[in-house]
Design a protein around this motif. Structure first.
Motif, PDB file in Angstrom:
ATOM      1  N   VAL A  56       0.839  -1.192   0.000  1.00  0.00           N
ATOM      2  CA  VAL A  56       0.000   0.000   0.000  1.00  0.00           C
ATOM      3  C   VAL A  56       0.873   1.242   0.000  1.00  0.00           C
ATOM      4  N   THR A  57       0.339   2.321  -0.572  1.00  0.00           N
ATOM      5  CA  THR A  57       1.057   3.590  -0.579  1.00  0.00           C
ATOM      6  C   THR A  57       1.127   4.178   0.820  1.00  0.00           C
ATOM      7  N   GLY A  58       2.078   5.108   1.009  1.00  0.00           N
ATOM      8  CA  GLY A  58       2.337   5.657   2.331  1.00  0.00           C
ATOM      9  C   GLY A  58       1.436   6.819   2.701  1.00  0.00           C
ATOM     10  N   GLY A  59       1.897   7.619   3.670  1.00  0.00           N
ATOM     11  CA  GLY A  59       1.156   8.788   4.095  1.00  0.00           C
ATOM     12  C   GLY A  59      -0.164   8.436   4.735  1.00  0.00           C
ATOM     13  N   ASN A  60      -1.193   9.187   4.387  1.00  0.00           N
ATOM     14  CA  ASN A  60      -2.509   8.967   4.960  1.00  0.00           C
ATOM     15  C   ASN A  60      -3.072   7.603   4.595  1.00  0.00           C
ATOM     16  N   TYR A  61      -2.624   7.048   3.457  1.00  0.00           N
ATOM     17  CA  TYR A  61      -3.149   5.745   3.053  1.00  0.00           C
ATOM     18  C   TYR A  61      -2.726   4.652   4.020  1.00  0.00           C
ATOM     19  N   ILE A  62      -1.447   4.561   4.297  1.00  0.00           N
ATOM     20  CA  ILE A  62      -1.001   3.493   5.180  1.00  0.00           C
ATOM     21  C   ILE A  62      -1.547   3.705   6.589  1.00  0.00           C
ATOM     22  N   ASP A  63      -1.649   4.960   7.021  1.00  0.00           N
ATOM     23  CA  ASP A  63      -2.204   5.243   8.352  1.00  0.00           C
ATOM     24  C   ASP A  63      -3.673   4.823   8.422  1.00  0.00           C
ATOM     25  N   SER A  64      -4.438   5.159   7.386  1.00  0.00           N
ATOM     26  CA  SER A  64      -5.871   4.851   7.392  1.00  0.00           C
ATOM     27  C   SER A  64      -6.110   3.345   7.356  1.00  0.00           C
ATOM     28  N   TYR A  65      -5.358   2.636   6.530  1.00  0.00           N
ATOM     29  CA  TYR A  65      -5.530   1.179   6.466  1.00  0.00           C
ATOM     30  C   TYR A  65      -5.074   0.514   7.762  1.00  0.00           C
ATOM     31  N   GLU A  68      -7.935   1.395  10.369  1.00  0.00           N
ATOM     32  CA  GLU A  68      -9.313   0.991  10.114  1.00  0.00           C
ATOM     33  C   GLU A  68      -9.473  -0.424   9.566  1.00  0.00           C
ATOM     34  N   VAL A  69      -8.393  -1.047   9.075  1.00  0.00           N
ATOM     35  CA  VAL A  69      -8.560  -2.325   8.377  1.00  0.00           C
ATOM     36  C   VAL A  69      -7.667  -3.434   8.916  1.00  0.00           C
ATOM     37  N   PHE A  70      -6.353  -3.220   8.908  1.00  0.00           N
ATOM     38  CA  PHE A  70      -5.426  -4.325   9.092  1.00  0.00           C
ATOM     39  C   PHE A  70      -5.579  -5.032  10.435  1.00  0.00           C
ATOM     40  N   SER A  71      -5.659  -4.287  11.533  1.00  0.00           N
ATOM     41  CA  SER A  71      -5.772  -4.923  12.850  1.00  0.00           C
ATOM     42  C   SER A  71      -7.059  -5.723  12.973  1.00  0.00           C
ATOM     43  N   ALA A  72      -8.157  -5.132  12.499  1.00  0.00           N
ATOM     44  CA  ALA A  72      -9.438  -5.829  12.578  1.00  0.00           C
ATOM     45  C   ALA A  72      -9.428  -7.100  11.728  1.00  0.00           C
ATOM     46  N   PHE A  73      -8.780  -7.040  10.562  1.00  0.00           N
ATOM     47  CA  PHE A  73      -8.706  -8.227   9.714  1.00  0.00           C
ATOM     48  C   PHE A  73      -7.837  -9.298  10.362  1.00  0.00           C
ATOM     49  N   GLU A  74      -6.751  -8.901  10.985  1.00  0.00           N
ATOM     50  CA  GLU A  74      -5.905  -9.866  11.697  1.00  0.00           C
ATOM     51  C   GLU A  74      -6.708 -10.611  12.753  1.00  0.00           C
ATOM     52  N   GLU A  75      -7.511  -9.871  13.499  1.00  0.00           N
ATOM     53  CA  GLU A  75      -8.289 -10.487  14.569  1.00  0.00           C
ATOM     54  C   GLU A  75      -9.365 -11.407  14.001  1.00  0.00           C
ATOM     55  N   GLU A  76     -10.011 -10.981  12.928  1.00  0.00           N
ATOM     56  CA  GLU A  76     -11.097 -11.789  12.360  1.00  0.00           C
ATOM     57  C   GLU A  76     -10.572 -13.077  11.747  1.00  0.00           C
ATOM     58  N   ARG A  77      -9.435 -13.009  11.064  1.00  0.00           N
ATOM     59  CA  ARG A  77      -8.929 -14.171  10.331  1.00  0.00           C
ATOM     60  C   ARG A  77      -7.797 -14.898  11.046  1.00  0.00           C
ATOM     61  N   ASP A  78      -7.356 -14.348  12.176  1.00  0.00           N
ATOM     62  CA  ASP A  78      -6.230 -14.924  12.915  1.00  0.00           C
ATOM     63  C   ASP A  78      -5.012 -15.085  12.013  1.00  0.00           C
ATOM     64  N   VAL A  79      -4.687 -13.993  11.307  1.00  0.00           N
ATOM     65  CA  VAL A  79      -3.515 -13.973  10.453  1.00  0.00           C
ATOM     66  C   VAL A  79      -2.632 -12.799  10.849  1.00  0.00           C
ATOM     67  N   ASN A  80      -1.390 -12.852  10.407  1.00  0.00           N
ATOM     68  CA  ASN A  80      -0.468 -11.752  10.628  1.00  0.00           C
ATOM     69  C   ASN A  80      -0.327 -10.964   9.328  1.00  0.00           C
ATOM     70  N   VAL A  81      -0.780  -9.718   9.333  1.00  0.00           N
ATOM     71  CA  VAL A  81      -0.683  -8.859   8.160  1.00  0.00           C
ATOM     72  C   VAL A  81       0.641  -8.106   8.210  1.00  0.00           C
ATOM     73  N   GLU A  82       1.414  -8.245   7.146  1.00  0.00           N
ATOM     74  CA  GLU A  82       2.676  -7.509   7.028  1.00  0.00           C
ATOM     75  C   GLU A  82       2.535  -6.516   5.872  1.00  0.00           C
ATOM     76  N   VAL A  83       2.963  -5.291   6.079  1.00  0.00           N
ATOM     77  CA  VAL A  83       2.767  -4.236   5.091  1.00  0.00           C
ATOM     78  C   VAL A  83       4.074  -3.875   4.406  1.00  0.00           C
ATOM     79  N   ASN A  84       4.054  -3.857   3.087  1.00  0.00           N
ATOM     80  CA  ASN A  84       5.135  -3.283   2.298  1.00  0.00           C
ATOM     81  C   ASN A  84       4.677  -1.914   1.813  1.00  0.00           C
ATOM     82  N   GLN A  85       5.359  -0.876   2.226  1.00  0.00           N
ATOM     83  CA  GLN A  85       4.996   0.473   1.806  1.00  0.00           C
ATOM     84  C   GLN A  85       5.654   0.807   0.474  1.00  0.00           C
TER      85      GLN A  85
END
Length: 377
Positions: A56-65, A68-85
């Motif tokens: 994902v792109t940086g700045g407000n994009y990576i902050d917003s995701y 609002e998204v990555f932590s909740a998805f980790e909890e729902e799917r029991d996966v570890n999300v790793e981000v490449n900026q």
């Protein structure tokens, strides 16, 4: 836009999580390539040794995701999300195409979605496996910028190149005709990009920008477009190239009407420049969207996770706060008071927008560039 088209990244403000997650550590290590991040993953404690990698792109994009998204998805799917900026979507595409990224899914623009679909970089998506795909507005289902018959991208939010104007000076406007009105000479500004000049002018003339001269010959149609561009040139004070430049011109009354990026004008209005307004003209406007694509060749486990991620993104409870944080309206019918107050918001669900066919643009790119340069000289 993430590229020169889609406006500036980070128009809308967003608060990020206070804790420094493993993702945050990875994306904040300076001078390390996306591939290098993958190598570092095993050296940092915590989380799965086989993460789900998103790009994902940086700045407000990576902050917003992140918020609002990555932590909740980790909890729902029991996966570890790793981000490449990535710095922009062309950068991300080049990394994936050249094998320098280990991403499983990535954010794309119209151009990079089209390129990857044409070149086999993206895995086709079986939309029948997505419970929430039908929540997308019809405009965003298998759009013109997704090459071929298969679906390769899941749109999330969209933006526009519409018309900004000084309401105090010009009253209420709803047509591109104001940008060709001699009464506004010297107070008009337009984006100085060849294909945008073709695109908006075609809309003004009632043509399909992706099929110019469809009711006659292409040669006759494009001649009408360039004649209209030349006619307008005598009325234009200047052609802009950046978000900051055009906002300054409108805010400081150097321009009264012309093309603009909706998110940027909305931010200027919120900053106190309430003499400005923004509209998607009755003839329509250029539209763009962010799209998530799945990298071709990933294993079945990561493909299943990617499909779950796409479905998760289209969930109203996820997409609404994400759209609010990004400052762009969602590609579904989900809404809120905040979303309906965004500059780019189209209550018709994108029906007044026309999206770029990158293949058509590429076919005529050299010709349009040469003609636009001759008009400016």
């Amino acid at each position: 836009m993430r590229e020169s088209l889609n406006g500036a990244v980070g128009d809308a403000g967003s608060s990020s999580r206070g804790s420094q997650s493993r993702r945050r550590v990875l994306q904040s290590i300076g001078g390390v390539s996306a591939a290098g991040l993958a190598g570092l993953a095993g050296c940092i404690g915590g989380g799965s040794s086989d993460p789900f990698v998103v790009q994902v792109t940086g700045g407000n994009y990576i902050d917003s995701y992140e918020s609002e998204v990555f932590s909740a998805f980790e909890e729902e799917r029991d996966v570890n999300v790793e981000v490449n900026q990535i710095s922009d979507q062309f950068d991300g595409y080049n990394q994936i195409q050249s094998g320098q990224s280990d991403a499983h899914v990535t954010i794309t623009s119209a151009n990079t979605l089209y390129m990857g679909a044409s070149e086999g970089v993206w895995e086709p998506i079986d939309t029948g496996e997505l419970n929430n795909y039908d929540s997308l507005a019809d405009t965003f289902k298998n759009p013109v910028y997704d090459a071929g018959d298969d679906v390769h991208g899941i749109p999330t939010v969209y933006g526009t190149i519409g018309m900004a104007y000084n309401r105090d000076e010009l009253g209420e406007l709803d047509s591109w005709e104001a940008c060709w009105d001699e009464a506004n000479a010297g107070g008009i500004t337009m984006q100085g990009t060849d294909f945008v000049r073709v695109f908006t002018t075609a809309l003004y003339l009632g043509m399909d920008p992706n099929e110019i001269g469809a009711d006659g010959s292409y040669e006759d149609g494009i001649q009408r477009v360039w004649d209209s561009v030349r006619e307008q040139k005598d009325l234009v004070s200047s052609y802009w190239s950046t978000g900051d430049e055009h906002v300054r011109m409108y805010a400081q009354n150097e321009a009264y009407v012309g093309e603009a990026w909706g998110g940027r004008i909305k931010a200027a209005i919120d900053d106190g420049h309430d003499h400005l307004d923004y509209v998607i003209p009755e003839e329509g406007a250029y539209g763009w969207s962010d799209n998530w694509a799945m990298v071709s060749g990933i294993d079945d486990d990561k493909r299943s996770t990617a499909m779950a991620f796409f479905d998760f993104l289209l969930t109203e409870d996820v997409l609404v706060p994400l759209a609010e944080a990004l400052g762009y309206p969602p590609a579904t019918d989900a809404t809120s008071d905040v979303i309906e107050n965004l500059g780019d918001y189209d209550p018709t669900g994108g029906e007044r927008l026309t999206f770029l066919d990158p293949g058509y643009q590429e076919e005529h790119s050299d010709e349009w560039s040469e003609e636009w340069e001759s008009i400016q000289s």
